[in-house]
Design an enzyme around this catalytic site. Structure first.
Site, PDB file in Angstrom:
ATOM      1  N   ASP A 325       0.568  -1.168  -0.067  1.00 50.53           N
ATOM      2  CA  ASP A 325      -0.001   0.154  -0.051  1.00 50.53           C
ATOM      3  C   ASP A 325       0.885   1.234  -0.198  1.00 50.53           C
ATOM      4  O   ASP A 325       2.031   1.158   0.510  1.00 50.53           O
ATOM      5  CB  ASP A 325      -0.710  -0.129   1.277  1.00 50.53           C
ATOM      6  N   GLU A 354       2.165   0.601  -4.864  1.00 48.61           N
ATOM      7  CA  GLU A 354       0.918   1.536  -5.240  1.00 48.61           C
ATOM      8  C   GLU A 354       1.499   2.716  -5.245  1.00 48.61           C
ATOM      9  O   GLU A 354       1.902   3.437  -4.197  1.00 48.61           O
ATOM     10  CB  GLU A 354      -0.307   1.371  -4.141  1.00 48.61           C
TER      11      GLU A 354
END
Ligand code: CA
Length: 611
Positions: A325, A354
């Site tokens: 993330d 990400e």
């Protein structure tokens, strides 16, 4: 919270039993022999544990150093495992005439237990709270404030790991080969805990999703269906319900603990040659949101803890990949070390970070092998291709480009692939759990949806499809994250529509599902899509074509974005059409000639295997 202090794998023997056993946690709860990195940090948590002296007994294990934080309730024991054998050894804690023994297990690694993914795969992305409720008994758990509330988009809906396990056959039958599951570690938060991005225990699956053992069993069951599991991890932040927040190991573990300033989200400060330290810190040290304390990964004890945690889950579960993330939010030098350590243990492993940027210059900065202007060396193999997703969205929504064709944004974006050391290892996607679903993006136009699906199934990279896309899940009139992560039809007993069986689906939903199944199952065996080269031709008007080709096969993918039928001369594609007379559309099975002209219906795509 006592319910969280009970760890089944802790076998604690007290002798003589004078003091109450102070040890509440030892993390990681177990480890393995045979890693290249032979040092292991154990976090020991318990009342005044730092006032006990420590030794180890047995199995070739020795203590290299012991570190303490500001809190007296933590010990960080560093062990040398270079001579350790599988089995167990004792951690011995003593104080005056009291003595405690904690037996610690070192397992033997199983060859082949950890998998990987690559461009032969297609990833199904699941939000576990919203896919299927396999066990209603875990919908509410005593001690966890956030209860089942299916009327609330941000409430818990009861989906769980058991629900995923029961439907692995459906996922495999659709043609997916990997499953990325949104985070399932404990989120003991007051509300909106369903999404899982507020970790409150790094070593415990949230009991509303299941247990560590159930997660491990799910990965094993998935393997039998040729499905690998990709774990969603977050090292940037924790949830403010994390057990550390009651008693931080050291005051330095959080960034900005007093002001709790929110990140500026100025992610380009990582690459910006003109950035001030003020702005770099304002981005990386700010809190993602005010309920998510920002971790200071420059703190060496915390850095070791986080790296070991990723390796523990990889080895414990037998993962096939990690999705990290908010990759540009933690300390970037820590992220390099985190990636390096994981790839050192698993050289064939794969991970995607990400970095939600429209610019391939920014995204490519993080990919392993990139020669960066500032000397930054990354070890992260893969990233999500947000630039291509954004470009394709412009095409699908018919945004007028500054020049050329409606397809120019995609054509030009692919032309930037030279920036990436390995564009084939980018995860490509029409949407994800943080943005409007593709069917909503295209105004619920099935033709545009089919063009998007064909594009992502044949483009270079690794396609990722959000659950429910195959049955046209949509959320008109809202872009609420809670709403776009809707319940998968058939995942709950009270649903009237069931996408697993097809019962109650509208005809266009059944057609979309069949289209997806056919396309992905074709892709599964289309090696030219997995590893073939890509050649694209400058789009003209509404028509855009590219080819995937290798020594044996050539696939032509051609789109008409316009509302009118077009017929055009194929002469300009001669470079790749040379030697071919016909193509067979992989969806319809129609055979068309390619030697003179090609006719395309309005808003259509052909995926032609050339012969
Ligand atoms: Ca449940």
């Amino acid at each position: 919270m006592k319910f969280r202090a009970i760890a089944a794998w802790l076998l604690i023997v007290i002798s003589p039993a004078v003091l109450a056993d102070p040890i509440e946690r030892v993390e990681p709860p177990s480890w393995w022999t045979g890693f290249r990195h032979t040092e292991l940090q154990l976090l020991v948590h318990g009342d005044d544990i730092s006032t006990w002296s420590t030794s180890v007994d047995g199995n070739g294990v020795s203590i290299t150093r012991i570190e303490k934080g500001d809190s007296p309730n933590y010990l960080f024991i560093y062990l040398d495992l270079s001579d350790a054998q599988p089995g167990s050894f004792d951690l011995v804690f003593s104080k005056s005439d009291e003595r405690l023994t904690h037996t610690y297990e070192l397992r033997e690694r199983v060859p082949g237990h950890v998998g990987t993914y690559d461009s032969s795969d297609v990833i199904y992305l699941l939000t576990p709270d919203r896919f299927a409720n396999g066990n209603p008994a875990n919908d509410n758990i005593e001690g966890y404030a956030d209860k089942l509330d299916r009327d609330d988009d941000y409430g818990r809906h009861g989906g769980d790991l058991e629900g995923i396990r029961r439907h692995l056959d459906y996922i495999a039958d659709m043609g997916f080969t990997r499953v990325w599951i949104n985070p399932v570690l404990e989120n003991a938060m007051e509300r909106a805990s369903y999404h899982g991005y507020s970790t409150t225990d790094f070593y415990r699956v949230d009991p509303r999703f299941g247990s560590n053992e159930e997660y491990r069993d799910l990965v094993a069951a998935a393997r039998k269906e040729d499905l690998g599991i990709i774990m969603d991890m977050i090292v940037n932040h924790i949830g403010n319900g994390h057990w550390w927040m009651d008693d931080l190991p050291a005051n330095t573990w959080l960034n900005l603990p007093d002001t709790r300033s929110v990140s500026t989200h100025a992610r380009t400060a990582n690459q910006d040659p003109y950035a001030s330290e003020f702005d770099q810190s304002g981005h990386a040290d700010g809190w993602f949101v005010d309920t998510m304390p920002d971790l200071n990964q420059r703190e060496a004890l915390l850095a070791d803890y986080l790296i070991q945690n990723a390796i523990w889950w990889t080895e414990y579960l037998g993962l096939s990949g990690i999705r990290q993330d908010t990759y540009p939010y933690p300390d970037k030098h820590f992220m390099a070390e985190w990636s390096r350590r994981i790839m050192q243990e698993y050289p064939d492993f794969n991970m995607a970070g990400e970095e939600w940027s429209p610019s391939p210059a920014i995204v490519s900065y993080w990919q392993r092998g990139k020669k960066n202007h500032d000397g930054y060396v990354s070890y992260l193999p893969g990233l999500f291709d947000f630039p291509l997703q954004i470009a394709m969205q412009r095409v699908l929504t018919n945004e007028e480009p500054p020049w050329g064709s409606v397809w120019t944004p995609v054509y030009e974006m692919l032309g930037h692939d030279f920036l990436y050391p390995d564009p084939m290892n980018l995860v490509i996607m029409p949407d994800n759990h943080d943005m409007s679903r593709i069917f909503t993006q295209v105004g619920e136009d099935v033709d545009l949806w089919r063009m998007a699906m064909a594009f992502y199934a044949t483009m270079r990279g690794i396609p990722q499809i959000f659950y429910g896309t195959e049955v046209l899940m949509s959320h008109p009139g809202t872009d609420s994250h809670g709403a776009l992560r809707g319940e998968f039809p058939g995942g709950w007993p009270d649903h009237e529509r069931n996408a697993f069986t097809g019962q109650g689906l509208a005809q266009q939903e059944r057609d979309a599902q069949a289209f997806t199944r056919k396309l992905l199952n074709w892709r599964k065996h289309a090696t030219v899509i997995h590893s073939g080269k890509l050649m694209q031709f400058t789009p003209v008007g509404n028509v855009y074509a590219y080819f995937r080709y290798d020594h044996d096969d050539t696939v032509m993918v051609i789109f008409n974005r316009g509302d009118d039928t077009v017929e055009f001369d194929t002469a300009r594609f001669a470079e790749r059409l040379d030697g071919f007379t016909h193509g067979t559309d992989v969806i319809s099975g129609d055979r068309v000639g390619v030697t003179s002209t090609l006719k395309l219906d309005p808003l259509s795509v052909l995926v032609l295997e050339l012969e």
